[in-house]
Design an enzyme around this catalytic site. Structure first.
Site, PDB file in Angstrom:
ATOM      1  N   ASN A 120       0.852  -1.176   0.000  1.00 55.87           N
ATOM      2  CA  ASN A 120       0.000   0.000   0.000  1.00 55.87           C
ATOM      3  C   ASN A 120       0.898   1.240   0.000  1.00 55.87           C
ATOM      4  OD1 ASN A 120       0.820   0.529   2.709  1.00 55.87           O
ATOM      5  ND2 ASN A 120      -0.884  -0.698   3.516  1.00 55.87           N
ATOM      6  N   ARG A 121       0.291   2.399  -0.012  1.00 54.69           N
ATOM      7  CA  ARG A 121       1.064   3.628  -0.134  1.00 54.69           C
ATOM      8  C   ARG A 121       2.073   3.791   1.009  1.00 54.69           C
ATOM      9  NH1 ARG A 121      -1.889   8.416  -2.335  1.00 54.69           N
ATOM     10  NH2 ARG A 121      -3.662   7.381  -1.363  1.00 54.69           N
ATOM     11  N   LYS A 122       1.629   3.525   2.238  1.00 52.24           N
ATOM     12  CA  LYS A 122       2.500   3.662   3.410  1.00 52.24           C
ATOM     13  C   LYS A 122       3.661   2.673   3.344  1.00 52.24           C
ATOM     14  CE  LYS A 122       2.251   3.634   8.493  1.00 52.24           C
ATOM     15  NZ  LYS A 122       3.066   2.438   8.786  1.00 52.24           N
ATOM     16  N   GLU A 123       3.356   1.431   2.977  1.00 52.64           N
ATOM     17  CA  GLU A 123       4.418   0.421   2.877  1.00 52.64           C
ATOM     18  C   GLU A 123       5.427   0.771   1.786  1.00 52.64           C
ATOM     19  OE1 GLU A 123       1.802  -3.480   4.330  1.00 52.64           O
ATOM     20  OE2 GLU A 123       1.795  -2.853   2.227  1.00 52.64           O
ATOM     21  N   ASP A 170      -5.917  -8.327   1.204  1.00 56.65           N
ATOM     22  CA  ASP A 170      -5.997  -9.778   0.976  1.00 56.65           C
ATOM     23  C   ASP A 170      -6.822 -10.090  -0.268  1.00 56.65           C
ATOM     24  OD1 ASP A 170      -4.577 -10.201   3.349  1.00 56.65           O
ATOM     25  OD2 ASP A 170      -6.402 -10.321   4.551  1.00 56.65           O
TER      26      ASP A 170
END
Length: 487
Positions: A206-209, A276
């Site tokens: 995701n964006r944060k990761e 998921d």
């Protein structure tokens, strides 16, 4: 063939997919109740527990989504020798499309996440887990299971939740085995070092990761693409699919292609588990030979569906096809639902504070008595679900000459009525299983029954609902109508 028809055809192929999923399985527990007072012991709410449920979480939710999409999944994971581990094993066994390959490690706590909710408000989440490294014997057992299964599958999913199953050595071994077998590898990553996933076909941060893995800005399309390319170049990863919440997704390929996909969600209830769903959809599509760009579009549609459901939910192949054909469906078609889809819709209504009613019958030849029953039922609830006996169920109950109208015809007529919000066809002789799955607040039946004769009354009253006996419209019945037609 329209563009959406092409995508729907790809979904129908998912039932040929065989996937190997390895990762951290969890037990997701949900405790629901009411709060109407504050504890005298401390300034905290007192939750009066009404019901409790449990389902597979973590990598188990990826497996649930794969099964819902129609794929056969070989599931390699690890649990402790405890009650939670045995419950995980039982839940995995309930899914006929899953081939379980679980390793049991003595002395290890199976990960449990327990959520306590009052109405639509989550009050607390309590986690119990062990995140220490696996024993050498457990690692060998996991690798042995992967080695035995790798030749059977078209794609491998690594679902990394950082609970110990996907150590660096196991990740490296699995990717090497998959590469040698010609299998694609889809990774739901964890941590900041993505070099461990070198050789993977696709990672789905995701964006944060993505920001944590690259230390680059991720605010805007150009920044997202630059960060994704950094992962591809520096970490030896094939392709990157970045999930961007309300901004949709971005697919960046090693060949230089960039695809920005706008968010598909019409209404967002819960984003938990959406990652998921994306991983499952991508793996099923890749395993059946779908090009990455088309696979990403399917995953984007699936994500838009799942965030419109309440709780850690899954997307069924029927959900995906229905969404793809949404513009071609009329309102009546959309009101006829499978049991699973109906349960999701009921959960959404309840999340909004709406009271859900339920009634059932054969409704073979719709007459004024039926209309009266349905209108009375609708007065007692905000949303009305009608359980409809299938053709085979009617035949068992009424004889070989019935039904006069097919289940599709009967469902279509019911769905056209303003009083009816949803129609669900059930195969059993009684609606008890359907009532248990939908958990209605109000159960309505004709006054020719007494409350103790109404199927499911004990269930509804048991969870605090009520049973309503509707007044009968005299002189109307399907049997009498058919008899008059025969004269």
């Amino acid at each position: 063939m329209t563009d959406h028809s092409v995508l729907a055809t790809r979904v129908s192929a998912f039932k040929q997919a065989q996937i190997l999923c390895i990762g951290d399985v969890m037990l997701d527990q949900f405790v629901y109740g009411d709060v109407d007072r504050i504890s005298p012991e401390a300034p905290i709410p007192v939750l009066r527990v009404r019901r409790e449920t449990a389902m597979l979480g973590g990598a188990g939710n990826v497996v649930r989504n794969l099964g819902a999409l129609g794929a056969v999944t070989h599931f390699v994971s690890l649990v402790g020798d405890d009650m939670a581990g045995r419950e995980v094993t039982r839940l995995v066994g309930l899914h006929s499309e899953v081939d379980p390959a679980l390793v049991i490690e003595d002395g290890r706590q199976t990960t449990i996440k327990t959520r306590f909710s009052a109405g639509s408000q989550q009050l607390l989440r309590a986690d119990r887990e062990t995140t220490v490294a696996l024993s050498g014997a457990s690692q060998e057992a996991l690798v042995s299971k992967v080695t035995a299964l790798i030749s059977k599958v078209g794609a491998v999913v690594l679902s990394d939740y950082g609970k110990g199953v996907l150590s660096k050595s196991i990740v490296r071994t699995v990717i090497d085995l998959a590469t040698a077998a010609g299998c694609s590898v889809v990774v739901d990553p964890k941590g900041a070092d993505y070099s461990v996933y070198a050789g993977a076909t696709l990672v789905t941060p995701n964006r944060k990761e993505l920001q944590e893995a690259t230390s680059l800005p991720v605010d805007g399309d150009e920044a997202i693409v630059a960060a994704a390319r950094r992962l591809i170049d520096d970490c030896g990863i094939g392709n990157v699919l970045v999930t961007r919440s309300q901004d949709g997704m971005t697919l960046v390929t090693r060949d230089g292609e960039v695809h920005h996909l706008p968010a598909e969600a019409r209404e967002v209830f819960d984003v938990s588990g959406a990652g998921d769903t994306v991983v499952a959809a991508m793996a099923a599509a890749i395993a059946t030979g779908t090009p990455l760009a088309l696979a990403a579009r399917l995953a984007n549609v699936a994500a838009g569906i799942v965030v419109g459901k309440v709780g850690t939910a899954v997307v069924y192949a029927s959900d995906l096809v229905a969404s793809l054909h949404h513009s071609d469906r009329n309102a009546g078609d959309m009101k006829v639902a499978t049991r699973e889809t109906a349960a999701d819709q009921v959960a959404r209504w309840r999340h909004k504070g709406q009271k859900v009613g339920f009634t059932n019958g054969c409704f073979d030849l719709l007459h004024p008595g039926h209309i009266s029953l349905l209108n009375q039922a609708r007065l007692h609830c905000d949303r009305l679900v009608v359980g409809l006996n299938s053709d085979q169920s009617v035949k068992r109950l009424k004889g070989d000459s019935r039904p006069v109208q097919s289940e599709v015809s009967r469902a279509t007529v019911l769905a056209s009525l303003a009083a009816v919000d949803l129609v669900v066809i059930f195969e059993e002789d009684t609606p008890r299983e359907l009532i248990a799955a939908l958990h209605p607040d109000v159960l309505v039946k004709g006054a020719d029954y007494t409350v103790d004769q109404v199927v499911g009354a004990d269930l509804v009253q048991g969870w605090g609902g009520k049973v309503v006996l509707a007044e009968l419209a005299p002189g109307h019945s399907t049997t009498a109508t058919i008899a008059r037609m025969a004269q």
